[in-house]
Design an enzyme around this catalytic site. Sequence first.
Site, PDB file in Angstrom:
ATOM      1  N   ASP A  62       0.739   6.544  41.462  1.00  0.00           N
ATOM      2  CA  ASP A  62       0.574   5.088  41.371  1.00  0.00           C
ATOM      3  C   ASP A  62      -0.779   4.730  41.998  1.00  0.00           C
ATOM      4  O   ASP A  62      -0.969   4.915  43.197  1.00  0.00           O
ATOM      5  CB  ASP A  62       1.750   4.444  42.137  1.00  0.00           C
ATOM      6  CG  ASP A  62       1.577   2.962  42.342  1.00  0.00           C
ATOM      7  OD1 ASP A  62       0.757   2.342  41.643  1.00  0.00           O
ATOM      8  OD2 ASP A  62       2.300   2.416  43.227  1.00  0.00           O
ATOM      9  N   ASN A  64      -2.246   1.577  41.790  1.00  0.00           N
ATOM     10  CA  ASN A  64      -2.459   0.145  42.092  1.00  0.00           C
ATOM     11  C   ASN A  64      -1.342  -0.481  42.928  1.00  0.00           C
ATOM     12  O   ASN A  64      -1.224  -1.695  43.013  1.00  0.00           O
ATOM     13  CB  ASN A  64      -2.665  -0.647  40.791  1.00  0.00           C
ATOM     14  CG  ASN A  64      -1.438  -0.574  39.879  1.00  0.00           C
ATOM     15  OD1 ASN A  64      -0.466   0.099  40.212  1.00  0.00           O
ATOM     16  ND2 ASN A  64      -1.479  -1.264  38.764  1.00  0.00           N
ATOM     17  N   ASP A  66       1.951  -0.748  42.630  1.00  0.00           N
ATOM     18  CA  ASP A  66       3.106  -1.486  42.097  1.00  0.00           C
ATOM     19  C   ASP A  66       4.361  -0.621  42.027  1.00  0.00           C
ATOM     20  O   ASP A  66       5.382  -1.032  41.478  1.00  0.00           O
ATOM     21  CB  ASP A  66       2.785  -2.094  40.719  1.00  0.00           C
ATOM     22  CG  ASP A  66       2.492  -1.038  39.662  1.00  0.00           C
ATOM     23  OD1 ASP A  66       2.502   0.168  39.989  1.00  0.00           O
ATOM     24  OD2 ASP A  66       2.249  -1.416  38.502  1.00  0.00           O
ATOM     25  N   ASP A  70       0.503   5.432  36.883  1.00  0.00           N
ATOM     26  CA  ASP A  70      -0.362   4.847  35.848  1.00  0.00           C
ATOM     27  C   ASP A  70      -1.465   5.827  35.443  1.00  0.00           C
ATOM     28  O   ASP A  70      -1.623   6.896  36.041  1.00  0.00           O
ATOM     29  CB  ASP A  70      -0.944   3.517  36.337  1.00  0.00           C
ATOM     30  CG  ASP A  70      -1.466   3.606  37.758  1.00  0.00           C
ATOM     31  OD1 ASP A  70      -2.255   4.547  38.018  1.00  0.00           O
ATOM     32  OD2 ASP A  70      -1.069   2.795  38.624  1.00  0.00           O
ATOM     33  N   ASP A 139       2.669  11.635  23.132  1.00  0.00           N
ATOM     34  CA  ASP A 139       4.018  11.744  22.593  1.00  0.00           C
ATOM     35  C   ASP A 139       4.064  10.920  21.306  1.00  0.00           C
ATOM     36  O   ASP A 139       3.587   9.781  21.289  1.00  0.00           O
ATOM     37  CB  ASP A 139       5.010  11.166  23.619  1.00  0.00           C
ATOM     38  CG  ASP A 139       6.308  11.933  23.665  1.00  0.00           C
ATOM     39  OD1 ASP A 139       6.916  12.099  22.601  1.00  0.00           O
ATOM     40  OD2 ASP A 139       6.710  12.339  24.773  1.00  0.00           O
ATOM     41  N   ASP A 246       8.565  13.669  19.171  1.00  0.00           N
ATOM     42  CA  ASP A 246       9.840  13.367  19.816  1.00  0.00           C
ATOM     43  C   ASP A 246      11.001  13.429  18.828  1.00  0.00           C
ATOM     44  O   ASP A 246      10.886  12.948  17.694  1.00  0.00           O
ATOM     45  CB  ASP A 246       9.739  11.946  20.389  1.00  0.00           C
ATOM     46  CG  ASP A 246      10.988  11.496  21.087  1.00  0.00           C
ATOM     47  OD1 ASP A 246      11.298  12.072  22.134  1.00  0.00           O
ATOM     48  OD2 ASP A 246      11.664  10.573  20.582  1.00  0.00           O
ATOM     49  N   GLU A 319       9.673  18.692  19.588  1.00  0.00           N
ATOM     50  CA  GLU A 319      10.885  18.708  20.423  1.00  0.00           C
ATOM     51  C   GLU A 319      12.014  19.207  19.517  1.00  0.00           C
ATOM     52  O   GLU A 319      12.650  18.444  18.803  1.00  0.00           O
ATOM     53  CB  GLU A 319      11.228  17.311  20.954  1.00  0.00           C
ATOM     54  CG  GLU A 319      12.350  17.404  21.968  1.00  0.00           C
ATOM     55  CD  GLU A 319      13.066  16.078  22.269  1.00  0.00           C
ATOM     56  OE1 GLU A 319      13.738  16.011  23.298  1.00  0.00           O
ATOM     57  OE2 GLU A 319      12.975  15.141  21.456  1.00  0.00           O
ATOM     58  N   HIS A 382      11.836  16.162  31.060  1.00  0.00           N
ATOM     59  CA  HIS A 382      12.283  14.897  31.651  1.00  0.00           C
ATOM     60  C   HIS A 382      13.693  14.487  31.220  1.00  0.00           C
ATOM     61  O   HIS A 382      14.149  13.405  31.586  1.00  0.00           O
ATOM     62  CB  HIS A 382      11.287  13.794  31.281  1.00  0.00           C
ATOM     63  CG  HIS A 382      11.246  13.557  29.802  1.00  0.00           C
ATOM     64  ND1 HIS A 382      10.589  14.415  28.935  1.00  0.00           N
ATOM     65  CD2 HIS A 382      11.814  12.609  29.027  1.00  0.00           C
ATOM     66  CE1 HIS A 382      10.759  13.989  27.697  1.00  0.00           C
ATOM     67  NE2 HIS A 382      11.486  12.890  27.728  1.00  0.00           N
ATOM     68  N   ASP A 383      14.360  15.306  30.426  1.00  0.00           N
ATOM     69  CA  ASP A 383      15.698  14.960  29.935  1.00  0.00           C
ATOM     70  C   ASP A 383      16.806  15.806  30.539  1.00  0.00           C
ATOM     71  O   ASP A 383      17.980  15.590  30.215  1.00  0.00           O
ATOM     72  CB  ASP A 383      15.761  15.146  28.410  1.00  0.00           C
ATOM     73  CG  ASP A 383      14.907  14.134  27.671  1.00  0.00           C
ATOM     74  OD1 ASP A 383      14.813  12.987  28.145  1.00  0.00           O
ATOM     75  OD2 ASP A 383      14.327  14.494  26.629  1.00  0.00           O
TER      76      ASP A 383
END
Length: 599
Positions: A62, A64, A66, A70, A139, A246, A319, A382-383
């Site tokens: 991150d 910035n 928040d 990013d 992706d 994907d 994928e 990530h799954d």
Amino acid sequence: MHWTKTIAGCVTTLLLGAVTLSAGAQSAPAGHTPQAAAQQNREENWWKNAVIYEIYPRSFQDSNGDGIGDLNGITQRLDYLQKLGVDAIWLTPIYPSPQVDFGYDISDYENIDPQYGTLADFDRLVAEAGKRHIRVLMDMVMNHTSDKHKWFLESKSSRTNPYRDWYVWRDGKGETATSKGEPPNNWQSGFGGSAWQWDPTTRQYYYHKFYIQQPDLNWDNPKVHEAFRDIMAFWMKRGVGGFRFDAITTLFEDPSLADEGVVKDANGEPILDAFGEPELDNSKTDNLPGVHAVMQEMHAEAQRFDSDKFPGSRVLIGETYLPNIAELAKQYGPPGKPEFELPMDTQLAFINKLDVAVFRAKLTDAEEHLDGHLPLLLFDNHDNPRIDARYGDGVHDTDIERVLSTVLFASRGTSLFYYGDEIGMKTTPPTRKEDVKDPVGVTGWPKEKGRDGERTPMQWNAMPNAGFSAAGVKTWLPVPPNAATINVKAEEADPASLLAWYRGLIQLKKTNPAFAHGSNTMLDTDNTKVLSWMRQVAGSPTVVVSLNFTAEPQTVSLSIPGAGGKLTTLLKTPGAADPASLSTIQLGSFGVYVGEVGK
Ligand code: GLC
């Protein structure tokens, strides 16, 4: 087979023979020296035997404050990635999105979500990555869009709208003027519930393989094809190195709309999924043949750019959760009609058990049954729960991660890994339903907790928020408490760390020809405790690899025709002794040995 079942249950380039001019060949024209040709060959084939790193941008860095990662954050970390030795980064979706499925619901394919930055930030990332010889891969989500995409807003506005046929609209069963009737068939969403959603305005159902907010596109419509060729061109002109497609196997549905079969157990009883629904066989909604022609078309589009500025350099990754090696082999395309360069080998990735015989069989499949194509090896994404949760025993996790990363980098193939694997980040699922961010975890709680556990912020150091975000910022997912010890900074200072191990393996992949692109041959093939193989390429010493899949010490005796017994260690578990010879390799608990064989 249920989608989340699939996910949860299963769920460097070195020169390939530098081009040389034969003796007596005429001297090459300026700019076409052997060195230039070799360089060009390297560029064209950069993805072969390369190292690819998956970044979940929301959780990497991150910049910035928040609490959300990013693009500028990724740019800040490029030196780290270069030092690690990665050739390409694949970014999960960064396009504008309502973020229902954290970016996999795209509302504009030709821009950047303001949460992640701007197109200018993206261009800077590509340029800075390029300076470090790192490609950026996007992706490409072609199965569905967000329900907020302008195409869908048009499509649902009336039955006669020109975009109506961009999505899959069907009549319900038994509909009357006052009732919507039943969905067209029994097809289910991978995230629970019917795959059909009723639209009261136009009084039809639309199909969604994933969330309700992710309507499926209609790939029988040529306009959809054209739109995606344009989208790919948009990003290729900006210099991307390729795409990861994907959910590509779910592009088509059977036009008969026949019900799918229910998967039954040995007693003939339906198997229930995490949502308590009968599991379906996916026979009408997954891996239908139409996808091959689409990928041939997309490959040709990518090649159009190959011949433009960077010859041969756009890689297409799939994928591809598939049932067996024969189906995986088809994804490369028939001769002369390429589809993917690198469809993911999920056969190996999701064995989810340290079983030597199964590993040996899957690696042999990849070597012998892909028609000479290169496998894309991986263990994580990530799954799925991270490696610790699928392979660890809670006691020897780091040693087990050494074993698996050695399979990943020391086997012939391109290696793909997920951010944080290199430091041994652990799956950290939410403990309370109210903290869950991934909608599938809300619907499936407590059996299915969703995918938050494998998406926690990258652990850079032991500071508050682990260096991912400034101290005091509320990060989108909590930073796991183990960041105090499991973090990049601590592991950089420790030569025995997992990070040092990853760097060592990647370095070998870049510098040792047999390790990089030699053939794989299994050794000692009756052994059920230790997995051993050799890598061979002409003109370079043979490399042997032995991995102890058990917590008990093991000794293996290897024999290689024509080889002497002398070994030179390339890499071994920290603290282990060098073996006396090829015939006596001693391995500690989950020990690893990689060595070069002398004559
Ligand atoms: C793929 C993505 C997953 C996403 C799904 C729907 O499986 O990896 O994260 O939820 O497609 O787009």
